[in-house]
Write a protein that holds these residues in place. Structure first.
Motif, PDB file in Angstrom:
ATOM      1  N   MET A   1       0.888  -1.150  -0.028  1.00  0.00           N
ATOM      2  CA  MET A   1       0.007   0.015   0.040  1.00  0.00           C
ATOM      3  C   MET A   1       0.918   1.287   0.055  1.00  0.00           C
ATOM      4  SD  MET A   1      -3.523  -0.858   0.632  1.00  0.00           S
ATOM      5  CE  MET A   1      -4.065   0.407   1.126  1.00  0.00           C
ATOM      6  N   ILE A   2       0.343   2.203  -0.629  1.00  0.00           N
ATOM      7  CA  ILE A   2       1.335   3.409  -1.013  1.00  0.00           C
ATOM      8  C   ILE A   2       1.329   4.039   0.355  1.00  0.00           C
ATOM      9  CG2 ILE A   2      -0.446   4.882  -1.886  1.00  0.00           C
ATOM     10  CD1 ILE A   2       2.943   4.831  -3.252  1.00  0.00           C
ATOM     11  N   ASN A   7       3.745   6.777   4.843  1.00  0.00           N
ATOM     12  CA  ASN A   7       4.154   6.754   6.698  1.00  0.00           C
ATOM     13  C   ASN A   7       5.548   6.591   6.850  1.00  0.00           C
ATOM     14  OD1 ASN A   7       1.495   7.358   6.934  1.00  0.00           O
ATOM     15  ND2 ASN A   7       0.929   5.343   7.757  1.00  0.00           N
ATOM     16  N   LYS A   8       6.237   5.606   6.037  1.00  0.00           N
ATOM     17  CA  LYS A   8       7.643   5.462   6.446  1.00  0.00           C
ATOM     18  C   LYS A   8       8.494   6.696   6.075  1.00  0.00           C
ATOM     19  CE  LYS A   8      11.666   2.416   5.190  1.00  0.00           C
ATOM     20  NZ  LYS A   8      12.586   3.507   5.628  1.00  0.00           N
ATOM     21  N   PHE A   9       8.139   7.354   4.904  1.00  0.00           N
ATOM     22  CA  PHE A   9       8.928   8.582   4.847  1.00  0.00           C
ATOM     23  C   PHE A   9       8.681   9.819   6.166  1.00  0.00           C
ATOM     24  CE2 PHE A   9       9.031  13.081   3.639  1.00  0.00           C
ATOM     25  CZ  PHE A   9      10.153  13.296   2.911  1.00  0.00           C
ATOM     26  N   ARG A  10       7.652   9.787   6.553  1.00  0.00           N
ATOM     27  CA  ARG A  10       7.370  10.556   7.601  1.00  0.00           C
ATOM     28  C   ARG A  10       7.995  10.092   8.943  1.00  0.00           C
ATOM     29  NH1 ARG A  10       1.502   9.941   9.790  1.00  0.00           N
ATOM     30  NH2 ARG A  10       2.371   8.090  10.479  1.00  0.00           N
ATOM     31  N   ASP A  11       7.763   8.817   9.269  1.00  0.00           N
ATOM     32  CA  ASP A  11       8.345   8.294  10.640  1.00  0.00           C
ATOM     33  C   ASP A  11       9.792   8.107  10.575  1.00  0.00           C
ATOM     34  OD1 ASP A  11       5.716   8.176  11.476  1.00  0.00           O
ATOM     35  OD2 ASP A  11       5.194   6.128  10.656  1.00  0.00           O
ATOM     36  N   ASP A  12      10.528   7.918   9.593  1.00  0.00           N
ATOM     37  CA  ASP A  12      11.947   7.886   9.265  1.00  0.00           C
ATOM     38  C   ASP A  12      12.298   9.392   9.974  1.00  0.00           C
ATOM     39  OD1 ASP A  12      12.208   5.311   8.273  1.00  0.00           O
ATOM     40  OD2 ASP A  12      12.492   6.271   6.325  1.00  0.00           O
ATOM     41  N   ARG A  13      11.667  10.540   9.663  1.00  0.00           N
ATOM     42  CA  ARG A  13      12.041  11.853  10.088  1.00  0.00           C
ATOM     43  C   ARG A  13      11.370  12.156  11.287  1.00  0.00           C
ATOM     44  NH1 ARG A  13      12.464  10.577   5.341  1.00  0.00           N
ATOM     45  NH2 ARG A  13      14.021  11.389   3.900  1.00  0.00           N
ATOM     46  N   ASN A  71      -3.914  10.201   9.708  1.00  0.00           N
ATOM     47  CA  ASN A  71      -4.074  10.661  11.026  1.00  0.00           C
ATOM     48  C   ASN A  71      -5.452  10.687  11.601  1.00  0.00           C
ATOM     49  OD1 ASN A  71      -1.663  12.264  10.911  1.00  0.00           O
ATOM     50  ND2 ASN A  71      -2.563  14.220  11.530  1.00  0.00           N
ATOM     51  N   LEU A  72      -6.491  10.631  10.778  1.00  0.00           N
ATOM     52  CA  LEU A  72      -7.828  10.534  11.137  1.00  0.00           C
ATOM     53  C   LEU A  72      -8.376   9.182  11.036  1.00  0.00           C
ATOM     54  CD1 LEU A  72      -9.072  14.007   9.573  1.00  0.00           C
ATOM     55  CD2 LEU A  72      -8.451  13.329  12.200  1.00  0.00           C
ATOM     56  N   ASN A  73      -7.504   8.055  10.660  1.00  0.00           N
ATOM     57  CA  ASN A  73      -7.977   6.871  10.332  1.00  0.00           C
ATOM     58  C   ASN A  73      -9.171   6.863   9.337  1.00  0.00           C
ATOM     59  OD1 ASN A  73      -6.391   5.243  12.415  1.00  0.00           O
ATOM     60  ND2 ASN A  73      -7.479   6.018  13.924  1.00  0.00           N
ATOM     61  N   LEU A  74      -8.831   7.567   8.320  1.00  0.00           N
ATOM     62  CA  LEU A  74     -10.193   7.322   7.004  1.00  0.00           C
ATOM     63  C   LEU A  74      -9.545   6.602   6.021  1.00  0.00           C
ATOM     64  CD1 LEU A  74     -10.849  11.283   7.049  1.00  0.00           C
ATOM     65  CD2 LEU A  74     -12.324   9.420   8.311  1.00  0.00           C
ATOM     66  N   ASP A  75     -10.341   5.759   5.656  1.00  0.00           N
ATOM     67  CA  ASP A  75      -9.881   4.972   4.460  1.00  0.00           C
ATOM     68  C   ASP A  75     -10.260   5.715   3.051  1.00  0.00           C
ATOM     69  OD1 ASP A  75      -9.190   2.469   3.186  1.00  0.00           O
ATOM     70  OD2 ASP A  75     -11.265   2.691   2.409  1.00  0.00           O
ATOM     71  N   ILE A  76      -9.230   6.100   2.379  1.00  0.00           N
ATOM     72  CA  ILE A  76      -9.518   6.911   1.273  1.00  0.00           C
ATOM     73  C   ILE A  76     -10.507   6.364   0.161  1.00  0.00           C
ATOM     74  CG2 ILE A  76      -8.263   7.631  -1.093  1.00  0.00           C
ATOM     75  CD1 ILE A  76      -6.949   8.748   1.407  1.00  0.00           C
TER      76      ILE A  76
ATOM     77  N   LEU B  74      -1.916   9.631 -15.627  1.00  0.00           N
ATOM     78  CA  LEU B  74      -0.961   9.378 -14.681  1.00  0.00           C
ATOM     79  C   LEU B  74      -1.398   8.375 -13.599  1.00  0.00           C
ATOM     80  CD1 LEU B  74      -0.151  13.461 -13.873  1.00  0.00           C
ATOM     81  CD2 LEU B  74       1.285  11.642 -15.361  1.00  0.00           C
ATOM     82  N   ASP B  75      -0.445   7.475 -13.151  1.00  0.00           N
ATOM     83  CA  ASP B  75      -0.828   6.645 -12.058  1.00  0.00           C
ATOM     84  C   ASP B  75      -0.439   7.025 -10.761  1.00  0.00           C
ATOM     85  OD1 ASP B  75      -1.325   3.672 -11.212  1.00  0.00           O
ATOM     86  OD2 ASP B  75       0.704   4.071 -10.483  1.00  0.00           O
ATOM     87  N   ILE B  76      -1.402   7.241  -9.861  1.00  0.00           N
ATOM     88  CA  ILE B  76      -1.460   7.901  -8.395  1.00  0.00           C
ATOM     89  C   ILE B  76      -0.205   7.291  -7.772  1.00  0.00           C
ATOM     90  CG2 ILE B  76      -2.668   8.019  -6.392  1.00  0.00           C
ATOM     91  CD1 ILE B  76      -3.821   9.713  -8.331  1.00  0.00           C
ATOM     92  N   ASP B  77      -0.264   5.915  -7.725  1.00  0.00           N
ATOM     93  CA  ASP B  77       0.690   5.348  -6.831  1.00  0.00           C
ATOM     94  C   ASP B  77       2.239   5.610  -7.500  1.00  0.00           C
ATOM     95  OD1 ASP B  77      -1.157   4.437  -5.389  1.00  0.00           O
ATOM     96  OD2 ASP B  77      -0.494   2.369  -5.355  1.00  0.00           O
ATOM     97  N   SER B  78       2.337   5.543  -8.611  1.00  0.00           N
ATOM     98  CA  SER B  78       3.716   5.921  -9.331  1.00  0.00           C
ATOM     99  C   SER B  78       4.234   7.289  -9.116  1.00  0.00           C
ATOM    100  CB  SER B  78       3.642   5.647 -10.853  1.00  0.00           C
ATOM    101  OG  SER B  78       3.184   4.290 -11.107  1.00  0.00           O
ATOM    102  N   ILE B  79       3.131   8.290  -9.241  1.00  0.00           N
ATOM    103  CA  ILE B  79       3.699   9.555  -9.185  1.00  0.00           C
ATOM    104  C   ILE B  79       4.183   9.979  -7.527  1.00  0.00           C
ATOM    105  CG2 ILE B  79       2.619  10.633 -11.144  1.00  0.00           C
ATOM    106  CD1 ILE B  79       0.442  12.016  -9.477  1.00  0.00           C
ATOM    107  N   ILE B  80       3.368   9.305  -6.768  1.00  0.00           N
ATOM    108  CA  ILE B  80       3.468   9.397  -5.081  1.00  0.00           C
ATOM    109  C   ILE B  80       5.019   8.806  -4.936  1.00  0.00           C
ATOM    110  CG2 ILE B  80       2.905   8.675  -2.879  1.00  0.00           C
ATOM    111  CD1 ILE B  80      -0.082   9.090  -3.775  1.00  0.00           C
ATOM    112  N   LYS B  81       5.339   7.625  -5.515  1.00  0.00           N
ATOM    113  CA  LYS B  81       6.371   6.847  -5.174  1.00  0.00           C
ATOM    114  C   LYS B  81       7.550   7.806  -5.592  1.00  0.00           C
ATOM    115  CE  LYS B  81       5.357   2.120  -4.528  1.00  0.00           C
ATOM    116  NZ  LYS B  81       5.242   0.872  -5.218  1.00  0.00           N
ATOM    117  N   GLU B  82       7.556   8.428  -6.977  1.00  0.00           N
ATOM    118  CA  GLU B  82       8.692   9.235  -7.641  1.00  0.00           C
ATOM    119  C   GLU B  82       8.976  10.573  -6.714  1.00  0.00           C
ATOM    120  OE1 GLU B  82       7.848  10.130 -11.655  1.00  0.00           O
ATOM    121  OE2 GLU B  82       7.248   8.104 -12.131  1.00  0.00           O
TER     122      GLU B  82
END
Lengths: 106, 106, 106, 106
Positions: A1-2, A7-13, A71-76, B74-82
């Motif tokens: 999951m993206i 979250n990893k990016f955020r939590d690493d910092r 943050n708000l535990n919402l499912d996109i 554009l693929d959402i997951d791809s642009i976020i990863k990039e």
């Protein structure tokens, strides 16, 4: 999951401490403006001059939006589906087909 | 896929004709402001008074963002990863951990 | 009058041709975001770190706002006075004193 | 002076206590979006359908901008003049006449 990558990016910092919802809402708005800036003074028929920048700014809007959802535990997918149902009621097909009017003007 | 639901909503109303990228960028920005408005004059520690409205406005930001991605293939997951990779370079963990400074100030 | 300086700047560059009201509204919004960006992630009690930038971005908001008023032959002082009268009705002193609630919640 | 009317409106309600600069910046941005919303999905050649609303939203942008200037003891005309001088350097007439390019592209 993206969202796990985000979250990893955020939590690493260790940035969760700064991410109150008000400041996330500000950030979503600022990134949306940076996206809009790419179209400033351009006509609507003018092609996009820098697709890489559009990808970056659109991604920033999405990243902060996903962070707020997390943050708000919402499912996109769930909140989008619920909103589409509401929009369906605000904009019934019979009245809104081929029309760019607001629901308040329909 | 949720984008199929979004596209169906749009195409049922034949709205693709109005959805040039400039007006979509305006709409993303306006929805982001409606989300931000829910936090206007509130302190950051104040709880969210109306989670349903937050869900709705956040969903609107996402819906228009997905629509723009769809327009541009554009693929959402791809642009976020990039973008996360780029952000990782702008904000190296060693310098940005526990810091809320901009990359220009790091 | 300061509007004369603004108009001279615009007309020296022959920019009136680009200044349709929609694009001016976009520009006001973008400049407002650049102003807001100076407060991103800052606490409300934190002092302003760069007053020069605040002056510049606030001036940009005002310049584009004056340009729109000029396009539409609106007198700045008059539209402000008219709006204050409307706000006075929306926010009667008896109900709104010391309150940060929206008029819809009063 | 119009700023006296604005300050009287604020002080009659004892609202200065809420008017930290960060929340004023948010409010300027939100009002700018409400102004922009009046042009959403409209073509640039389409006339303004509701000039009264444009006057109201433009006035709101100006009122909050004047409030921020008042908070920071800034003189409106002075900051505009200073910014026009800076813009004059960023956009020299010789290069920017008849051009809608950003100074970074000139």
């Amino acid at each position: 999951m993206i969202i796990d990558d985000i979250n990893k990016f955020r939590d690493d910092r260790n940035w969760r401490q700064f991410h109150n919802e008000k400041d996330l809402a500000i950030s979503i708005s600022l990134e949306a403006s940076e996206l809009l800036e790419l179209f400033q003074w351009k006509s609507v028929t003018e092609g996009i001059s820098d697709i890489e920048k559009v990808k970056e700014e659109l991604a920033d809007v999405l990243i902060y939006s996903y962070m707020m959802a997390d943050n708000l535990n919402l499912d996109i997918d769930s909140i989008i589906k619920e909103k589409l149902i509401k929009n369906d009621q605000k904009y019934p097909i019979s009245k809104s087909k081929n029309s760019n009017k607001k629901y308040t003007e329909l």
